[in-house]
Write a protein that holds these residues in place. Structure first.
Motif, PDB file in Angstrom:
ATOM      1  N   ASN A 208      -7.736   3.913 -10.136  1.00 46.73           N
ATOM      2  CA  ASN A 208      -8.439   3.953  -8.848  1.00 46.73           C
ATOM      3  C   ASN A 208      -8.757   5.402  -8.483  1.00 46.73           C
ATOM      4  N   PRO A 209      -9.646   6.027  -9.227  1.00 41.37           N
ATOM      5  CA  PRO A 209      -9.884   7.472  -9.026  1.00 41.37           C
ATOM      6  C   PRO A 209     -10.413   7.834  -7.642  1.00 41.37           C
ATOM      7  N   ASP A 210     -10.981   6.872  -6.940  1.00 39.74           N
ATOM      8  CA  ASP A 210     -11.512   7.160  -5.601  1.00 39.74           C
ATOM      9  C   ASP A 210     -10.532   6.807  -4.486  1.00 39.74           C
ATOM     10  N   ALA A 211      -9.359   6.296  -4.858  1.00 45.55           N
ATOM     11  CA  ALA A 211      -8.371   5.917  -3.847  1.00 45.55           C
ATOM     12  C   ALA A 211      -7.749   7.151  -3.210  1.00 45.55           C
ATOM     13  N   THR A 212      -7.260   6.979  -1.994  1.00 42.78           N
ATOM     14  CA  THR A 212      -6.626   8.065  -1.250  1.00 42.78           C
ATOM     15  C   THR A 212      -5.118   7.859  -1.243  1.00 42.78           C
ATOM     16  N   LEU A 213      -4.376   8.938  -1.501  1.00 43.37           N
ATOM     17  CA  LEU A 213      -2.921   8.886  -1.413  1.00 43.37           C
ATOM     18  C   LEU A 213      -2.501   9.027   0.040  1.00 43.37           C
ATOM     19  N   VAL A 214      -1.468   8.275   0.439  1.00 36.67           N
ATOM     20  CA  VAL A 214      -0.989   8.343   1.814  1.00 36.67           C
ATOM     21  C   VAL A 214       0.532   8.313   1.811  1.00 36.67           C
ATOM     22  N   SER A 215       1.118   9.123   2.675  1.00 42.15           N
ATOM     23  CA  SER A 215       2.572   9.120   2.825  1.00 42.15           C
ATOM     24  C   SER A 215       2.915   8.831   4.274  1.00 42.15           C
ATOM     25  N   GLY A 216       2.976   9.848   5.128  1.00 41.64           N
ATOM     26  CA  GLY A 216       3.319   9.620   6.530  1.00 41.64           C
ATOM     27  C   GLY A 216       2.182   9.059   7.351  1.00 41.64           C
ATOM     28  N   SER A 217       0.952   9.326   6.953  1.00 41.67           N
ATOM     29  CA  SER A 217      -0.290   8.830   7.579  1.00 41.67           C
ATOM     30  C   SER A 217      -0.559   9.401   8.966  1.00 41.67           C
ATOM     31  N   THR A 218       0.206  10.407   9.408  1.00 41.49           N
ATOM     32  CA  THR A 218      -0.002  10.920  10.766  1.00 41.49           C
ATOM     33  C   THR A 218      -1.339  11.640  10.914  1.00 41.49           C
ATOM     34  N   ASP A 219      -1.913  12.098   9.807  1.00 46.98           N
ATOM     35  CA  ASP A 219      -3.242  12.708   9.848  1.00 46.98           C
ATOM     36  C   ASP A 219      -4.296  11.735   9.341  1.00 46.98           C
ATOM     37  N   LEU A 220      -3.995  11.068   8.235  1.00 47.89           N
ATOM     38  CA  LEU A 220      -4.961  10.135   7.660  1.00 47.89           C
ATOM     39  C   LEU A 220      -5.324   9.031   8.638  1.00 47.89           C
ATOM     40  N   ALA A 221      -4.349   8.537   9.381  1.00 48.01           N
ATOM     41  CA  ALA A 221      -4.618   7.436  10.309  1.00 48.01           C
ATOM     42  C   ALA A 221      -5.624   7.818  11.381  1.00 48.01           C
ATOM     43  N   LEU A 222      -5.726   9.110  11.689  1.00 41.98           N
ATOM     44  CA  LEU A 222      -6.717   9.538  12.681  1.00 41.98           C
ATOM     45  C   LEU A 222      -8.133   9.319  12.186  1.00 41.98           C
ATOM     46  N   GLU A 223      -8.328   9.375  10.862  1.00 48.29           N
ATOM     47  CA  GLU A 223      -9.644   9.057  10.309  1.00 48.29           C
ATOM     48  C   GLU A 223     -10.002   7.607  10.617  1.00 48.29           C
ATOM     49  N   ILE A 224      -8.985   6.757  10.660  1.00 47.38           N
ATOM     50  CA  ILE A 224      -9.193   5.331  10.921  1.00 47.38           C
ATOM     51  C   ILE A 224      -9.358   5.071  12.417  1.00 47.38           C
ATOM     52  N   THR A 225      -8.446   5.618  13.230  1.00 45.22           N
ATOM     53  CA  THR A 225      -8.433   5.282  14.656  1.00 45.22           C
ATOM     54  C   THR A 225      -9.417   6.094  15.487  1.00 45.22           C
ATOM     55  N   GLN A 226      -9.710   7.323  15.067  1.00 44.00           N
ATOM     56  CA  GLN A 226     -10.587   8.187  15.858  1.00 44.00           C
ATOM     57  C   GLN A 226     -12.012   8.248  15.301  1.00 44.00           C
ATOM     58  N   LYS A 227     -12.124   8.251  13.975  1.00 42.29           N
ATOM     59  CA  LYS A 227     -13.456   8.359  13.355  1.00 42.29           C
ATOM     60  C   LYS A 227     -13.962   7.024  12.823  1.00 42.29           C
ATOM     61  N   HIS A 228     -13.119   5.990  12.951  1.00 36.19           N
ATOM     62  CA  HIS A 228     -13.490   4.633  12.531  1.00 36.19           C
ATOM     63  C   HIS A 228     -13.894   4.579  11.063  1.00 36.19           C
ATOM     64  N   GLN A 229     -13.216   5.385  10.262  1.00 40.17           N
ATOM     65  CA  GLN A 229     -13.442   5.349   8.825  1.00 40.17           C
ATOM     66  C   GLN A 229     -12.605   4.234   8.213  1.00 40.17           C
ATOM     67  N   SER A 230     -13.089   3.629   7.168  1.00 41.59           N
ATOM     68  CA  SER A 230     -12.368   2.551   6.502  1.00 41.59           C
ATOM     69  C   SER A 230     -12.157   2.932   5.040  1.00 41.59           C
ATOM     70  N   PHE A 231     -10.897   2.919   4.618  1.00 39.25           N
ATOM     71  CA  PHE A 231     -10.569   3.237   3.232  1.00 39.25           C
ATOM     72  C   PHE A 231     -10.520   1.942   2.423  1.00 39.25           C
ATOM     73  N   LYS A 232     -11.233   1.937   1.315  1.00 40.33           N
ATOM     74  CA  LYS A 232     -11.270   0.734   0.483  1.00 40.33           C
ATOM     75  C   LYS A 232      -9.932   0.486  -0.188  1.00 40.33           C
ATOM     76  N   THR A 233      -9.324   1.568  -0.728  1.00 42.57           N
ATOM     77  CA  THR A 233      -8.039   1.450  -1.422  1.00 42.57           C
ATOM     78  C   THR A 233      -7.146   2.615  -1.037  1.00 42.57           C
ATOM     79  N   LEU A 234      -5.897   2.319  -0.736  1.00 49.91           N
ATOM     80  CA  LEU A 234      -4.904   3.349  -0.443  1.00 49.91           C
ATOM     81  C   LEU A 234      -3.753   3.225  -1.432  1.00 49.91           C
ATOM     82  N   ILE A 235      -3.248   4.371  -1.863  1.00 54.50           N
ATOM     83  CA  ILE A 235      -2.057   4.423  -2.713  1.00 54.50           C
ATOM     84  C   ILE A 235      -0.936   4.992  -1.864  1.00 54.50           C
TER      85      ILE A 235
END
Length: 479
Positions: A208-235
């Motif tokens: 899944n070369p285009d997947a995004t790695l996530v651990s705590g998600s305290t920054d990544l989640a802002l892309e979802i909740t504030q910018k309404h971005q949708s990640f197809k696949t998360l690792i």
């Protein structure tokens, strides 16, 4: 498949949407609306819930607060999620809830569940119910109408007179159920991958070369909740035990990339007490319970709190691709705005921080508009070696003054070998730092302000490390 306990009910959840937050799951799928949405950014605490997980020795449970609005469902695997609905028993309210009522700790009630959950986690901690500890435990929870005094008083009261609650009585059963969950194989969904080993993570990235790695998600989640971005696949790295270890060797502190900051902080501050303020001002306790140092570094934000520290401490960042590892000095890791030396198939496995040395003077200064839960306008870390009154080494790290976290090599080149207590050392350092960088104007500060602050912070550091009060507190410029 994410498996966890929701209060006391076992849940097996097929995650078809890896972008789902814990808050949305609770409110939209479980209809547990006691947990509120205020900011959807981890700033206000209205969404605070508690997760319980087995301690390192497996004999007890650790209760920690998290912001459910920026926690993704993968973070719950193998844990117990406790919401405000489960605190009371049929016979009575929880002691924390009773104290909140008795001390008039709620008016509109919107923020109350978050405060109650933070107080509940503190109730199950070993920390003394002293005011400073209570304020830290409640940090990240904002109240707009009641005022903080009655809430603090309620928490002190409840935690000063602790009795066993139903969670204590159920601890053995809960532990056994969580340990049974952890022994089950992780069944991965097509959109949410939760590898457990280096080899599995290597394969997940390759497939899944285009997947995004996530651990705590305290920054990544802002892309979802504030910018309404949708990640197809998360690792998710939540099940990578090898990334969640803290160790101290003869020469280094070794922090696994997925270790929560609140846990990493304990080890770092025990060796470097001067760092306590920097870490307690890193967001709030619920955020530190989720956020990881590896994530903070991998983001490569020019205003991140830990990268300047790693620069000043001459830390090394260990990159892993599943087959080989390599060590990257912190000063070679940040290559551009939000760019790093990591290759596309690599991840951060650990951060190696040298142990303190004799005659080492360290200070970290964060300048922001709020004392906590705020972004730096300027962050400066100074690490100076002084022997027999002479400067033997200078390392530094700065945030908020360039496109990347940055050091000032000119400071070392100019000052090594100079007498520390000489006012000329103060003047030279101030002048160098005032002109070392070309920061920008933005909503947090002007470029001119940032330049002046850098010089002022060197002045402060110099003053704080003098041995008598005869040293002048300011430089007098003569016409």
């Amino acid at each position: 498949m994410v498996r966890f306990l929701l209060n006391n009910e076992p849940v097996e959840l097929q995650v078809s949407n890896p972008n789902m937050t814990v808050l949305n799951y609770l409110r939209e799928q479980q209809r547990k609306t006691g947990t509120k949405e205020g900011c959807a950014a981890g700033d206000c605490g209205a969404c605070t819930v508690v997760v319980a997980s087995p301690s390192d020795d497996g004999n007890s449970l650790n209760y920690t607060t998290i912001n459910s609005c920026i926690a993704l469902m993968s973070s719950l695997h193998g844990k117990q999620l406790i919401t405000v609905e489960d605190l009371a028993s049929l016979q009575a309210q929880h002691p924390v809830q009773t104290a909140m009522v008795n001390h008039n700790g709620s008016q509109c009630g919107f923020c109350t569940p978050g405060f109650v959950m933070s107080a509940f986690a503190f109730y199950h901690s070993d920390n003394a119910p002293e005011r400073e500890n209570v304020i830290d435990a409640l940090s990240g929870n904002l109240c707009r109408c009641t005022g903080y005094r009655p809430i603090i008083d309620a928490t002190i009261d409840a935690c000063s007179n602790k009795t066993a609650d139903k969670f204590d009585e159920q601890q053995a059963t809960t532990l056994a159920r969580l340990q049974a969950l952890s022994r089950e194989d992780v069944t991965e969904d097509s959109q949410l991958l939760m590898p457990e080993t280096r080899e599995a993570l290597q394969k997940a990235i390759a497939d899944n070369p285009d997947a995004t790695l996530v651990s705590g998600s305290t920054d990544l989640a802002l892309e979802i909740t504030q910018k309404h971005q949708s990640f197809k696949t998360l690792i998710s790295l939540s099940q990578m035990r090898c990334l969640q270890e803290v160790d101290v060797s003869e020469s280094h502190i070794i922090i696994g990339a997925a270790v929560p900051l609140s846990r990493a902080m304990k080890t770092l501050v025990s060796h470097y007490p001067a760092l306590k303020e920097l870490f307690t001002r890193f967001a709030s306790l619920p955020v530190r319970n989720q956020a990881t140092m590896g994530g903070n570094v991998a983001n490569a934000s020019p205003i991140g709190d830990t990268p300047p520290l790693l620069l000043a401490l001459n830390a090394d960042i260990v990159a892993d691709n599943g087959s080989d590892t390599r060590s990257i000095p912190a000063n070679a890791f940040f290559t551009g705005y939000r760019q790093t030396a990591l290759q596309s198939n690599e991840w951060i496995s650990a951060i190696h921080i040298p142990l303190p040395q004799p005659d080492q003077y360290l200070a970290a200064y964060k300048i922001s508009k709020r004392m906590e839960d705020d972004i730096s306008a300027v962050l400066a870390v100074f690490n100076v070696g002084i022997s027999d009154g002479v400067i033997t080494s200078v390392a530094s790290g700065f945030g908020g003054v360039a496109a990347t976290p940055v050091e000032c090599t000119a400071l070392a080149a100019s000052l090594v070998g100079k007498p520390w207590r000489d006012v000329q050392t103060l003047t030279e350092g101030r002048n160098l730092l005032t002109h070392a960088f070309n920061p920008i104007d933005d909503v947090r500060a002007t470029a001119a302000y940032r330049k002046q602050v850098l010089g002022n912070l060197w002045h402060r550091f110099w003053l704080e490390n003098q041995q008598d009060n005869l040293i002048p507190t300011r430089v007098v410029h003569h016409a």
